[in-house]
Scaffold this motif. Structure first.
Motif, mmCIF file in Angstrom:
data_model
loop_
_atom_site.group_PDB
_atom_site.id
_atom_site.type_symbol
_atom_site.label_atom_id
_atom_site.label_comp_id
_atom_site.label_asym_id
_atom_site.label_seq_id
_atom_site.Cartn_x
_atom_site.Cartn_y
_atom_site.Cartn_z
ATOM 1 N N ASN A 97 -30.810 -18.804 17.793
ATOM 2 C CA ASN A 97 -29.746 -19.927 17.409
ATOM 3 C C ASN A 97 -30.139 -21.246 17.363
ATOM 4 O OD1 ASN A 97 -30.012 -20.898 20.192
ATOM 5 N ND2 ASN A 97 -28.636 -19.553 21.132
ATOM 6 N N GLY A 98 -29.146 -21.942 17.156
ATOM 7 C CA GLY A 98 -29.359 -23.525 16.875
ATOM 8 C C GLY A 98 -29.918 -24.185 17.963
ATOM 9 N N GLY A 99 -29.931 -23.775 19.276
ATOM 10 C CA GLY A 99 -30.622 -24.509 20.478
ATOM 11 C C GLY A 99 -32.129 -24.020 20.194
ATOM 12 N N ASP A 100 -32.425 -22.790 20.243
ATOM 13 C CA ASP A 100 -33.860 -22.024 19.804
ATOM 14 C C ASP A 100 -34.440 -22.997 18.644
ATOM 15 O OD1 ASP A 100 -33.395 -20.376 21.938
ATOM 16 O OD2 ASP A 100 -32.489 -18.895 20.274
ATOM 17 N N PHE A 101 -33.742 -23.204 17.503
ATOM 18 C CA PHE A 101 -34.372 -23.936 16.491
ATOM 19 C C PHE A 101 -34.813 -25.155 16.986
ATOM 20 C CE2 PHE A 101 -33.120 -24.861 11.672
ATOM 21 C CZ PHE A 101 -34.436 -25.031 11.298
ATOM 22 N N ALA A 102 -33.757 -26.085 17.620
ATOM 23 C CA ALA A 102 -34.060 -27.377 17.705
ATOM 24 C C ALA A 102 -35.271 -27.350 18.809
ATOM 25 C CB ALA A 102 -32.837 -27.898 18.608
ATOM 26 N N THR A 103 -35.380 -26.460 19.817
ATOM 27 C CA THR A 103 -36.656 -26.385 20.589
ATOM 28 C C THR A 103 -37.752 -26.147 19.823
ATOM 29 O OG1 THR A 103 -35.169 -25.480 22.551
ATOM 30 C CG2 THR A 103 -37.526 -25.169 22.485
ATOM 31 N N PHE A 104 -37.880 -25.178 18.915
ATOM 32 C CA PHE A 104 -39.139 -24.854 18.068
ATOM 33 C C PHE A 104 -39.359 -26.205 17.423
ATOM 34 C CE2 PHE A 104 -38.877 -20.609 19.407
ATOM 35 C CZ PHE A 104 -39.711 -19.838 18.517
ATOM 36 N N ILE A 105 -38.488 -27.189 16.769
ATOM 37 C CA ILE A 105 -38.819 -28.350 16.214
ATOM 38 C C ILE A 105 -39.795 -29.166 17.152
ATOM 39 C CG2 ILE A 105 -38.103 -30.353 14.957
ATOM 40 C CD1 ILE A 105 -38.011 -27.974 13.173
ATOM 41 N N LYS A 106 -39.111 -29.258 18.307
ATOM 42 C CA LYS A 106 -39.899 -30.162 19.381
ATOM 43 C C LYS A 106 -41.097 -29.524 19.783
ATOM 44 C CE LYS A 106 -35.525 -31.680 21.466
ATOM 45 N NZ LYS A 106 -34.324 -31.408 22.751
ATOM 46 N N GLY A 107 -41.131 -28.363 20.086
ATOM 47 C CA GLY A 107 -42.404 -27.369 20.293
ATOM 48 C C GLY A 107 -43.405 -27.788 19.011
ATOM 49 N N LEU A 108 -42.972 -27.619 17.618
ATOM 50 C CA LEU A 108 -44.083 -27.979 16.654
ATOM 51 C C LEU A 108 -44.468 -29.586 16.678
ATOM 52 C CD1 LEU A 108 -42.293 -25.721 14.096
ATOM 53 C CD2 LEU A 108 -44.598 -25.594 14.481
ATOM 54 N N GLN A 109 -43.461 -30.380 17.000
ATOM 55 C CA GLN A 109 -43.884 -31.893 17.100
ATOM 56 C C GLN A 109 -44.876 -32.092 18.304
ATOM 57 O OE1 GLN A 109 -41.190 -34.809 18.936
ATOM 58 N NE2 GLN A 109 -41.057 -35.950 16.806
ATOM 59 N N HIS A 110 -44.842 -31.279 19.307
ATOM 60 C CA HIS A 110 -45.991 -31.258 20.513
ATOM 61 C C HIS A 110 -47.109 -30.830 19.974
ATOM 62 C CE1 HIS A 110 -47.638 -30.933 24.044
ATOM 63 N NE2 HIS A 110 -47.643 -29.621 24.137
#
Length: 254
Positions: A97-110
């Motif tokens: 879902n959208g929450g997972d998507f946002a977390t993935f963006i943050k994980g990728l930034q990291h």
């Protein structure tokens, strides 16, 4: 079929499916939209992450992901604001879902800001002839950021007996360099000989019918069994046979 007959049958099917015509019905088309290495990596990783279920829906939703990032995935990952992440809330693909998507963006930034990018992490932890430990280590690093526990299920861990089909598929896209036009070959630090077949219901069923696999479940143990057989067929490029197994299952109903 004896060994040489099986090899020649599968080599023929690899030739049939490993060409640019394959792209139009496969999620690999998403990373092909981009030319910058980091854009290709992020587009490939995200589209591979949601690659389960109906293929048309996977492709449609992968395009939607790119749209939500302004079709500039690397720039979005590096410089997004909290407001930008709110845009992602409407996204849903099955249980992602959208929450997972946002977390993935943050994980990728990291990953890009603190670990020099995806290729560095995967290549750093590779073992001879296997990427399984590498995938497991990647998952640990990816989730060093604050996250909901539920989001972890969207990256498989082969050390927990998962076949990790989606990550193995992504690694095929990034590491195979055969100039046939499908796999992108942008990672030079990982040998195709170390890759594992993306094992799913289609490739698993075909592998069993051909005697390449005896285990009933499509899990990590089955993947090890299949890997051993495919490495005998071609030790340098075992996962080219994914084209044959998948093509026979999906396009030919073998």
């Amino acid at each position: 079929m004896n060994f040489s007959e099986l090899k020649s049958f599968l080599d023929e099917k690899v030739e049939l499916y490993n060409n640019p015509n394959f792209i139009e019905s496969d999620p690999v088309q998403i990373p092909h939209l981009f030319s910058q290495k980091e854009d290709i990596e992020i587009a490939g990783f995200l589209s591979a992450t949601i690659a389960w279920g109906n293929r048309k829906m996977i492709i449609k939703n992968s395009h939607k992901m790119m749209d939500l990032m302004g079709n500039a995935p690397y720039d979005f990952v590096l410089s997004h604001s909290e407001n930008d992440l709110e845009r992602l809330e409407t996204f849903v693909h099955r249980t992602f879902n959208g929450g997972d998507f946002a977390t993935f963006i943050k994980g990728l930034q990291h990953i890009y800001k603190n670990h020099d990018g995806l290729e560095v992490i995967f290549s750093k932890h590779q073992e001879p002839g296997s990427m399984q430990k590498s995938i497991s280590e990647f998952k640990k690093v990816f989730f060093e950021i604050p996250h909901q526990y539920r989001t972890q299920k969207h990256i498989s861990d082969p050390l927990n007996n998962s076949a990790a089909k989606r990550i193995n598929m992504m690694l095929r896209w990034f590491c195979r360099q055969d100039n046939k036009g499908v796999d992108l070959g942008i990672w030079k630090s990982i040998s195709p000989s170390s890759l594992s077949c993306p094992l799913d219901v289609h490739s698993g069923n075909v592998a069993r019918k051909l005697g390449l696999l005896t285990r009933k479940q499509n899990d990590g143990k089955a993947l090890t069994e299949l890997d051993l057989k495919l490495r005998k067929l071609d030790p340098n490029d075992p996962v080219k046979y994914d084209f044959a197994l998948f093509g026979l299952g999906v396009f030919e109903g073998f």
